[in-house]
Design a protein around this motif. Structure first.
Motif, PDB file in Angstrom:
ATOM      1  N   LYS A   1       2.485  -2.378 -46.791  1.00 26.64           N
ATOM      2  CA  LYS A   1       3.781  -2.194 -47.456  1.00 26.64           C
ATOM      3  C   LYS A   1       4.530  -1.021 -46.841  1.00 26.64           C
ATOM      4  CE  LYS A   1       3.116  -4.034 -52.105  1.00 26.64           C
ATOM      5  NZ  LYS A   1       4.379  -4.631 -52.405  1.00 26.64           N
ATOM      6  N   LEU A   2       3.783   0.023 -46.532  1.00 31.13           N
ATOM      7  CA  LEU A   2       4.405   1.210 -45.955  1.00 31.13           C
ATOM      8  C   LEU A   2       4.929   0.903 -44.559  1.00 31.13           C
ATOM      9  CD1 LEU A   2       4.903   4.301 -45.992  1.00 31.13           C
ATOM     10  CD2 LEU A   2       2.618   4.581 -45.094  1.00 31.13           C
ATOM     11  N   LYS A   3       4.139   0.185 -43.800  1.00 27.97           N
ATOM     12  CA  LYS A   3       4.537  -0.146 -42.434  1.00 27.97           C
ATOM     13  C   LYS A   3       5.835  -0.968 -42.449  1.00 27.97           C
ATOM     14  CE  LYS A   3       4.268  -1.374 -38.037  1.00 27.97           C
ATOM     15  NZ  LYS A   3       5.306  -2.374 -38.054  1.00 27.97           N
TER      16      LYS A   3
ATOM     17  N   MET B   1       7.831  -1.407 -45.192  1.00 32.39           N
ATOM     18  CA  MET B   1       8.728  -0.971 -46.264  1.00 32.39           C
ATOM     19  C   MET B   1       9.131  -2.143 -47.160  1.00 32.39           C
ATOM     20  SD  MET B   1       9.314   2.108 -46.783  1.00 32.39           S
ATOM     21  CE  MET B   1       8.580   3.545 -46.032  1.00 32.39           C
TER      22      MET B   1
ATOM     23  N   LEU C   1      -1.071   6.840 -49.072  1.00 33.38           N
ATOM     24  CA  LEU C   1      -0.035   6.115 -48.338  1.00 33.38           C
ATOM     25  C   LEU C   1       1.187   5.846 -49.203  1.00 33.38           C
ATOM     26  CD1 LEU C   1      -2.341   3.634 -46.408  1.00 33.38           C
ATOM     27  CD2 LEU C   1      -1.006   5.469 -45.414  1.00 33.38           C
TER      28      LEU C   1
ATOM     29  N   TYR D   1      -6.604   2.871 -56.709  1.00 35.11           N
ATOM     30  CA  TYR D   1      -5.290   3.365 -56.305  1.00 35.11           C
ATOM     31  C   TYR D   1      -4.613   4.185 -57.403  1.00 35.11           C
ATOM     32  CZ  TYR D   1      -5.065  -1.410 -58.001  1.00 35.11           C
ATOM     33  OH  TYR D   1      -5.300  -2.554 -58.696  1.00 35.11           O
TER      34      TYR D   1
ATOM     35  N   ALA E   1      -4.847   3.989 -50.586  1.00 39.26           N
ATOM     36  CA  ALA E   1      -3.596   3.511 -51.157  1.00 39.26           C
ATOM     37  C   ALA E   1      -2.795   4.643 -51.797  1.00 39.26           C
ATOM     38  CB  ALA E   1      -3.898   2.425 -52.191  1.00 39.26           C
TER      39      ALA E   1
ATOM     40  N   LYS F   1      -7.881  -1.667 -51.685  1.00 42.61           N
ATOM     41  CA  LYS F   1      -6.476  -2.078 -51.536  1.00 42.61           C
ATOM     42  C   LYS F   1      -5.658  -1.151 -50.637  1.00 42.61           C
ATOM     43  CE  LYS F   1      -7.173  -4.776 -55.299  1.00 42.61           C
ATOM     44  NZ  LYS F   1      -7.112  -6.006 -55.775  1.00 42.61           N
TER      45      LYS F   1
ATOM     46  N   PRO G   1       6.199   1.914 -57.843  1.00 41.67           N
ATOM     47  CA  PRO G   1       6.296   0.453 -57.890  1.00 41.67           C
ATOM     48  C   PRO G   1       5.231  -0.272 -57.070  1.00 41.67           C
ATOM     49  CG  PRO G   1       8.471   1.414 -57.592  1.00 41.67           C
ATOM     50  CD  PRO G   1       7.502   2.541 -57.524  1.00 41.67           C
ATOM     51  N   TRP G   2       4.915   0.243 -55.883  1.00 39.98           N
ATOM     52  CA  TRP G   2       3.883  -0.424 -55.074  1.00 39.98           C
ATOM     53  C   TRP G   2       2.555  -0.476 -55.813  1.00 39.98           C
ATOM     54  CZ3 TRP G   2       4.662   2.429 -49.736  1.00 39.98           C
ATOM     55  CH2 TRP G   2       5.799   1.906 -49.095  1.00 39.98           C
TER      56      TRP G   2
ATOM     57  N   GLN H   1       6.674   6.757 -51.703  1.00 39.33           N
ATOM     58  CA  GLN H   1       7.421   6.390 -52.903  1.00 39.33           C
ATOM     59  C   GLN H   1       7.413   7.524 -53.919  1.00 39.33           C
ATOM     60  OE1 GLN H   1       6.219   2.496 -54.477  1.00 39.33           O
ATOM     61  NE2 GLN H   1       7.963   1.695 -53.351  1.00 39.33           N
TER      62      GLN H   1
ATOM     63  N   ILE I   1      -3.330  -3.065 -48.328  1.00 46.10           N
ATOM     64  CA  ILE I   1      -2.109  -3.609 -48.928  1.00 46.10           C
ATOM     65  C   ILE I   1      -0.996  -2.577 -48.892  1.00 46.10           C
ATOM     66  CG2 ILE I   1      -1.088  -4.526 -51.041  1.00 46.10           C
ATOM     67  CD1 ILE I   1      -3.794  -5.678 -51.756  1.00 46.10           C
ATOM     68  N   ILE I   2      -1.348  -1.342 -49.287  1.00 49.82           N
ATOM     69  CA  ILE I   2      -0.317  -0.302 -49.314  1.00 49.82           C
ATOM     70  C   ILE I   2       0.051   0.117 -47.893  1.00 49.82           C
ATOM     71  CG2 ILE I   2       0.263   2.017 -50.136  1.00 49.82           C
ATOM     72  CD1 ILE I   2       0.103   0.019 -52.396  1.00 49.82           C
ATOM     73  N   ALA I   3      -0.944   0.155 -46.987  1.00 48.73           N
ATOM     74  CA  ALA I   3      -0.637   0.498 -45.594  1.00 48.73           C
ATOM     75  C   ALA I   3       0.354  -0.510 -45.028  1.00 48.73           C
ATOM     76  CB  ALA I   3      -1.919   0.513 -44.772  1.00 48.73           C
TER      77      ALA I   3
ATOM     78  N   GLU J   1       2.666  -2.668 -59.000  1.00 40.52           N
ATOM     79  CA  GLU J   1       2.645  -4.092 -58.694  1.00 40.52           C
ATOM     80  C   GLU J   1       1.214  -4.597 -58.507  1.00 40.52           C
ATOM     81  OE1 GLU J   1       3.868  -5.207 -54.864  1.00 40.52           O
ATOM     82  OE2 GLU J   1       4.209  -7.292 -55.374  1.00 40.52           O
TER      83      GLU J   1
ATOM     84  N   TYR K   1       7.380   7.506 -42.306  1.00 38.58           N
ATOM     85  CA  TYR K   1       6.083   6.863 -42.164  1.00 38.58           C
ATOM     86  C   TYR K   1       4.960   7.883 -42.318  1.00 38.58           C
ATOM     87  CZ  TYR K   1       2.737   3.409 -40.501  1.00 38.58           C
ATOM     88  OH  TYR K   1       1.692   2.520 -40.423  1.00 38.58           O
TER      89      TYR K   1
ATOM     90  N   ILE L   1      -7.230 -12.004 -47.973  1.00 41.42           N
ATOM     91  CA  ILE L   1      -6.565 -13.154 -47.367  1.00 41.42           C
ATOM     92  C   ILE L   1      -5.189 -12.728 -46.884  1.00 41.42           C
ATOM     93  CG2 ILE L   1      -5.626 -15.446 -47.790  1.00 41.42           C
ATOM     94  CD1 ILE L   1      -7.871 -15.975 -49.687  1.00 41.42           C
TER      95      ILE L   1
ATOM     96  N   PRO M   1       8.208  -3.860 -54.076  1.00 44.70           N
ATOM     97  CA  PRO M   1       9.242  -3.289 -54.933  1.00 44.70           C
ATOM     98  C   PRO M   1       9.571  -1.845 -54.567  1.00 44.70           C
ATOM     99  CG  PRO M   1       7.131  -3.324 -56.074  1.00 44.70           C
ATOM    100  CD  PRO M   1       6.931  -4.050 -54.788  1.00 44.70           C
TER     101      PRO M   1
ATOM    102  N   LYS N   1       7.841  -6.806 -58.901  1.00 40.85           N
ATOM    103  CA  LYS N   1       7.349  -7.861 -58.009  1.00 40.85           C
ATOM    104  C   LYS N   1       7.880  -7.621 -56.605  1.00 40.85           C
ATOM    105  CE  LYS N   1       5.314 -11.088 -60.728  1.00 40.85           C
ATOM    106  NZ  LYS N   1       4.775 -10.115 -61.673  1.00 40.85           N
ATOM    107  N   GLY N   2       7.015  -7.713 -55.635  1.00 43.39           N
ATOM    108  CA  GLY N   2       7.453  -7.505 -54.268  1.00 43.39           C
ATOM    109  C   GLY N   2       6.748  -8.436 -53.307  1.00 43.39           C
ATOM    110  N   VAL N   3       6.660  -8.016 -52.079  1.00 46.56           N
ATOM    111  CA  VAL N   3       6.049  -8.842 -51.042  1.00 46.56           C
ATOM    112  C   VAL N   3       4.692  -8.248 -50.674  1.00 46.56           C
ATOM    113  CG1 VAL N   3       6.348  -9.738 -48.722  1.00 46.56           C
ATOM    114  CG2 VAL N   3       8.337  -9.351 -50.158  1.00 46.56           C
ATOM    115  N   ASN N   4       3.684  -9.081 -50.666  1.00 50.38           N
ATOM    116  CA  ASN N   4       2.361  -8.660 -50.233  1.00 50.38           C
ATOM    117  C   ASN N   4       1.868  -9.609 -49.169  1.00 50.38           C
ATOM    118  OD1 ASN N   4       1.761  -6.412 -51.893  1.00 50.38           O
ATOM    119  ND2 ASN N   4       1.481  -7.790 -53.611  1.00 50.38           N
TER     120      ASN N   4
END
Lengths: 179, 328, 721
Positions: A24-26, A28, C49, C596, C46, A17, C606-607, C53, A20-22, C610, C31, A68, A31, A42-45
């Protein structure tokens, strides 16, 4: 810059994963931090990684990890159905981009996407993987590709990608050869 | 003439008071609902203030969508307010009354032209509503009545001022009375006049983009049973036209509506549209609104044939299965 | 843009140490990305990175606090650093006066490149009880086994090809390197090397995510690793596949080992390990014939009551196949000019008086504990019983309520300490029962040296931003405590001088080093076949008593232990405790790791939360069906010690009898026991032996349990006993 295409290799992916975090970091994405932890933020993935239950035959274990995200289809159905013309192709790279100002959140793209890839932000507006187009323009790798420890993500021209996929398929069928 | 003195006296008082009370009540209910609203997009005082402002200055976001129609509508409403308030004849009456009020008047020539313009637009709206089949099927009798009641005081006022109908015995004698009565009827009607979004049954695909655009949470939808149900809270509407502007199908329309019962039901929701949901052929789960899916299918995408009938979740698991088999 | 800086540093989110480029704009980190020029080639994970947060988390500790109410009551008083440090060092001095230095223990959490400070502080105080914690169930049993076998403390996998050859056969033994570089070996190296490998053998009870790359998956029963290694050696030796040249010239005690492995024929090993004997034979031949080969070992080998044998048997396997110091095999790397950083801690080991080392609690039974440490479970038992010589603990990072066996007992014991001070970044459950709490800076906020585990590279951790509030960096906290309590050993005027001191051998100052970024011995700088040179022993050999690789360990023999590896059944199993198995019919492993998470660390971001809001227990679908459990159901997992609840996740890549719980899960949104106990796997583990003889390890990976579905509303309140 030439046309860009993406290949997320299910045979290489390790389900860590990081992508996914990379991502989110890119971008921002939420959550975000809150005082006192939230139990179920809940946030955006833009990327989802799915685990296929292992299939065991003899000495071999087959369990691809499928990530995906927007596949940046060449003939993208979402562009055709979007009533507000909010999804468009970058003329140079053919990356599928979203104009958030125009998006009205009707989700037609979600209902037509073969992969169920579209995700929506807290305003209900479409957010799609933009293949870190700004980083590509600077000559860098996408955030996910750069961070992936398993080298499972490739961003390159469609010709290179199809060649890579063909080579991997041959190796797989030939068997025995480690990837 | 007891009747004429009744309509010029107590009934006029009643109409004005009823109008005033109706406006105040409406305003109180509106404030109450807007402040207590649990679903504004950006909660907080500033948002509430903006809501008030937008209610009083109805520059609709929808203007861009139908510019000619919107211009006519604005002209219509300007005449509707300007003519009765600044008409020399009306001001003369205010001067004679116990209040002894007066203010600047509109020249007779202007008043005449504005009245005629107003009546012309009213006639256009009326005929459009009767002739255009798309709008006719969506209209109720009350919608036509609304136009008649609004236009009547202007029509009778014009005749009254110019004595056009003096040759006809009854009308010639009573045109003044009819004018006053129709004006009073219009004032009373204002208390029951609401603005409401309508979703055209033939065009609306149930995508709920309007719900997303609504800044006050007036429009809501919920997926219940096999349907997606849109509901509406009249008092929460600030008539901003965001829904009209957003609707990709031009199915949303913000329209006046007479509703006597709703005046005293500030917090009750009204179902305004119900759309059936499409069933996934694999898991039988309901996912997208049916009309939207039909529209998507009609765009003519060849590649959608093998998956469009499945919900996104099933599409995903089918994709995972494909990958599993192909990489084996 | 204005003020945009790019700072190179090293990620300390796990033990790994990936190179990072930090973007700082106007004093704010905006960043993070991997440094493509570093040894990790720009890859990250993860955990690292999500640091962005972590540093901005509003719940971080910003000021030193002193307890205002009872221990664990949650009443705090903000104090100055001076007062906090005076309280801690004052207590230390008082206890040294009264009971001697052995009354003091200073310990730490997982090793994030500050181990040497902990060691130096303990050594400078002169305490024989230099640390309790989880070292005896994680990493150190392997280190001590390496030492007993090879004379130095670790061999690493040669993934780099510097000697012109890559490993042909790789074994991943109880390790998920793709999840965390937790012993300092990097996933990216592993994957790169895998491209050159012919075989990958996975030894794991579960089909972990690298199982699809493996040619052979040995689905082992938890806790039986030594038996498998002995079984493989049986095949190799009996089929004469071992490296005869290496065995003849460089090993000691091969004959005795040969005798010992006769007790482990494949058929018997199949019974013990549940691995079909054909696979054992196949794996053994593969590893012996397709050389060079490497074995990557994981922590689960240590969390066993047979940890020393687990480690030693695997090392013997390396040695008899000649996979030592050969290009593409197991290597002991040469350090850069600055020398091993750990020396900073060990160079003053002599300051501890021998009688104090002798008196280290539990070391009479367990002679191969981490250097100068005491035996954690013995200390905690004595504390609960109220007859412990150890009175005070200063803890830096870590959380024993999650990392040590039997949480309830751990907490009781810690409450019986006379004094407990904890330095941490968040108010952890261990901080909550402390007397003094110190706020620590994040790695993005500190300047330090980072020694990668394999040792061939020492790198600079550069500061990107200031710590929040009054938080201090780790080196500064140790330095300030050290110079108050033992000024002789902390003679510097500033932290920078201390860093200069550590770099003295390379003749470079911290300022210069910080700009340079790293000192490395890679490529041609690394020498292979060092045992044939004067590197360890003049005239060649290994730095052991016999000068050879001790398959038969003279050190263990001298200490009165079995000098040869053997299989010992886990303390709780179908075979060792059949009566327990009647009530608790399923096999439990607490080895479930999330890529992670690092134990409970990062679960409050939070990331990260989630990605997985609740803890997951892996259950085989067939077993789940039998118990009426479906995917996503809350499930109670119960052992003799207690029960926890986690959400069911179906996984068919393991034995149906096995249940794998997620090791640690902290409910940060809750308070008190509700935060710690509901899903913490260590509520289930036993602190009551049996322990590994030399290393004192406790069995945590092979237990017996029962599971049942949680009924609606059955999430009863938990409380500390």
């Amino acid at each position: 810059m030439t046309r860009k295409s993406v290949f997320r290799d299910p045979a290489q992916c390790m389900n860590c994963k990081t992508c996914i975090i990379a991502c989110k970091l890119k971008h921002m994405f939420p959550p975000h931090n809150t005082t006192g932890a939230a139990a179920d933020p809940k946030g955006v993935n833009l990327i989802q990684v799915y685990h296929v239950d292992p299939e065991i035959s003899g000495d071999n274990v087959h369990q691809p990890f499928v990530s995906i995200a927007c596949m940046h289809c060449e003939d993208a159905p979402c562009i055709k159905v979007c009533p507000s013309s909010a999804i468009l192709k970058d003329s140079e790279t053919h990356i599928t981009l979203v104009d958030q100002e125009r998006c009205i959140g009707c989700k037609a793209c979600l209902w037509v996407c073969p992969y169920g890839a579209p995700s929506f932000n807290e305003d209900g507006k479409l957010v799609l993987c933009d293949l870190c187009i700004d980083r590509l323009r600077e000559g860098k790798k996408t955030a996910c590709e750069a961070a992936c420890p398993a080298s499972a993500i490739y961003v390159a021209s469609p010709e290179e990608i199809s060649e890579l996929r063909a080579r991997k398929a041959v190796e797989r069928i030939a068997g025995g050869k480690m990837e | 003439m007891a009747f004429i003195s009744f309509i010029e006296g107590p009934l006029l008082w009643f109409s004005f008071l009823f109008f005033a009370a109706g406006i105040v009540t409406r305003f109180i209910f509106f404030s109450f609902v807007i402040i207590k609203s649990s679903k504004p997009r950006n909660p907080g005082w500033s948002n509430t203030l903006v809501s008030f402002l937008r209610l009083f200055l109805p520059f609709h976001m929808a203007v861009i969508k139908k510019p000619v129609y919107a211009a006519l509508r604005y002209l219509f409403h300007i005449c509707l307010f300007v003519v009765p308030i600044w008409l020399a004849g009306h001001i003369a009456l205010w001067e004679e009354s116990r209040f002894d009020w007066t203010w600047g008047t509109l020249s007779d020539e202007w008043a005449d032209w504005m009245t005629l313009l107003f009546l012309f637009i009213a006639a256009y709206l009326f005929i459009r509503r009767v002739i255009l089949s798309g709008i006719r099927t969506e209209s109720k009798k009350e919608d036509l009545l609304l136009i008649i009641i609004t236009a009547l005081p202007f029509l009778t006022g014009y005749f009254y001022a110019h004595g056009t109908l003096d040759s006809i015995a009854f009308l010639g004698d009573n045109i003044g009375t009819i004018h006053i009565l129709s004006g009073e009827l219009m004032l009373i009607m204002v208390a029951f006049l609401f603005c409401r979004t309508r979703l055209n049954r033939e065009m609306c695909t149930g995508c709920a983009a309007c719900e997303l655009s609504c800044p006050t949470g007036t429009l809501e939808f919920r997926d219940e049973g096999r349907n997606r149900i849109f509901s509406y809270l009249l008092y929460q509407c600030i008539s901003c036209g965001a829904c009209v502007n957003t609707c990709p199908e031009k199915a949303a329309e913000l329209r006046h509506e007479i509703d006597i019962l709703r005046l005293f039901r500030p917090t009750s929701r009204e179902t305004i549209r119900s759309v059936e949901l499409k069933e996934c052929e694999q898991c039988n789960g309901l996912y997208a609104p049916g009309p939207l899916m039909r529209k998507i299918e009609n765009v003519g995408l060849k590649i959608t044939d093998d998956y469009i009938q499945f919900c996104p979740k099933c599409r995903r698991s089918n994709y995972l299965e494909r990958i599993r088999v192909s990489t084996r | 843009m204005g003020d945009k800086q790019f700072i190179k540093s090293v990620c300390k989110a796990c033990h790994g140490g990936c190179g990072v480029i930090i973007t700082v704009e106007n004093g704010v980190v905006t960043y993070l990305e991997g440094d493509p020029e570093s040894i990790t080639r720009g890859t990250m994970c993860a955990k690292g990175l999500a640091s962005i947060q972590h540093i901005n988390h509003p719940d971080r500790l910003k000021y030193p606090f002193k307890r205002a109410g009872e221990r664990g009551e949650g009443k705090w008083e903000r104090v100055s650093w001076d007062e906090a440090l005076e309280t801690i060092t004052g207590k230390m001095k008082e206890l040294i006066e009264k009971h001697g230095p052995n009354a003091i223990c200073n310990s730490q959490g997982t090793g994030r490149g500050y181990n040497r400070y902990t060691v130096r502080l303990g050594n400078s105080i002169g305490t024989g009880n230099r640390g309790i914690g989880s070292s005896h169930i994680c990493y150190f049993p392997r280190l001590r086994a390496f030492e007993a076998t090879f004379g130095f403390n670790r061999l690493y996998c040669d993934y780099h090809g510097w000697g012109g050859e890559y490993p042909k056969t790789q074994i991943s033994w109880g390790k998920q390197i793709e999840y965390s570089s937790s012993d300092g070996e990097m996933a990216v190296w592993f994957f790169e090397a895998l491209k050159h490998a012919k075989n990958l053998i996975l030894v794991d009870p579960r089909a972990t995510s690298i199982a699809n790359k493996a040619n052979l998956w040995l689905q082992i029963r938890p806790g039986t690793d030594a038996a498998l290694a002995l079984g493989m050696m049986n095949v190799i030796i009996n089929e004469n596949l071992h490296d005869r040249e290496f065995v003849a010239n460089w090993t000691h005690g091969f004959d005795k080992l040969k005798e010992r492995v006769q007790e482990y024929p494949p058929a018997k090993v199949e019974e013990i390990t549940w691995i079909p004997k054909e696979k054992i034979v196949k794996a053994a031949r593969m590893f012996a014939i397709d050389t060079p080969g490497v074995i990557q070992t994981g922590e689960s080998l240590d969390a066993s009551n047979n940890s020393t044998s687990n480690g030693r048997s695997i090392m013997c396997l390396m040695a008899i196949t000649g996979n030592v110091e050969r290009p593409g095999s197991m290597m002991n790397w040469i350090h850069p000019a600055c020398g091993p950083m750990a020396a900073f801690g060990f160079e003053i080991f002599d300051n501890i008086k021998p009688e104090n080392i002798e008196k280290a609690i539990g070391s009479d039974k367990h002679r191969f504990l981490d250097y100068g440490r005491c035996h954690t479970e013995t200390v905690l038992r004595q504390l609960r019983e109220g007859n412990c010589d150890l009175k005070m603990l200063h803890q830096h990072g870590g959380n024993f309520l999650f990392s040590l066996a039997n949480t309830q007992n751990v907490r009781k014991a810690l409450l019986n300490l006379e004094f407990l001070s904890v330095a941490d970044q968040f108010m952890s459950a261990m901080c909550e029962i402390a007397d003094v709490v110190l706020p620590v800076a994040h790695w993005l906020e500190e300047e330090d040296l980072w020694n990668t585990h394999p040792g061939f590279c020492t790198r600079a951790v550069n500061k990107a931003i200031d710590p929040p509030g009054e938080a201090w960096t780790t080196p500064k906290i140790y330095f300030e405590i050290g110079r108050r309590v033992a000024p002789k050993f902390w003679p510097w005027n500033s932290v920078e001088e201390m860093l200069d001191y550590q770099l003295r051998k390379a003749d470079i100052t911290w300022k210069e080093f910080s700009k340079l970024g790293h000192l490395s011995t890679t490529g041609k700088d690394q020498k292979y076949y060092k045992h044939k040179t004067d590197y360890w022993v003049k005239g060649g050999g290994f730095p052991t008593a016999t000068g050879k690789v001790e398959l038969y360990s003279t050190a263990l023999e001298k200490a009165g232990y079995d000098p040869l590896p053997s299989h010992i059944e886990p303390g709780e199993s179908y075979y060792s405790t059949p009566e327990v198995a009647k009530e608790y019919p399923l096999l439990l492993s607490t080895g479930g790791r999330i890529p992670y998470h690092f134990h409970t660390q990062y679960t409050n971001l939070p990331w990260i939360r989630e990605l997985q809001p609740y803890p997951l227990v892996q259950i085989h679908p067939d077993t789940a069906k039998e118990y009426g459990i479906e995917e996503g159901d809350w499930v109670w997992i119960e052992t003799k010690r207690g029960r926890i609840r986690q959400k069911a996740k179906m996984f068919s890549g393991m034995d149906p009898r096995l249940v794998v719980v997620q090791a640690s899960f902290c409910y940060w949104e809750k308070q008190g026991p509700e935060r710690v106990l509901p899903s913490n796997a260590n509520v289930l583990t036993s602190d009551d032996g049996p322990f590994d003889g030399p290393a004192g390890s406790v069995n945590m990976r092979a237990l017996l349990c029962k599971i049942y579905k949680m009924e609606e509303g059955d999430d009863t309140q938990v409380s500390f006993s």
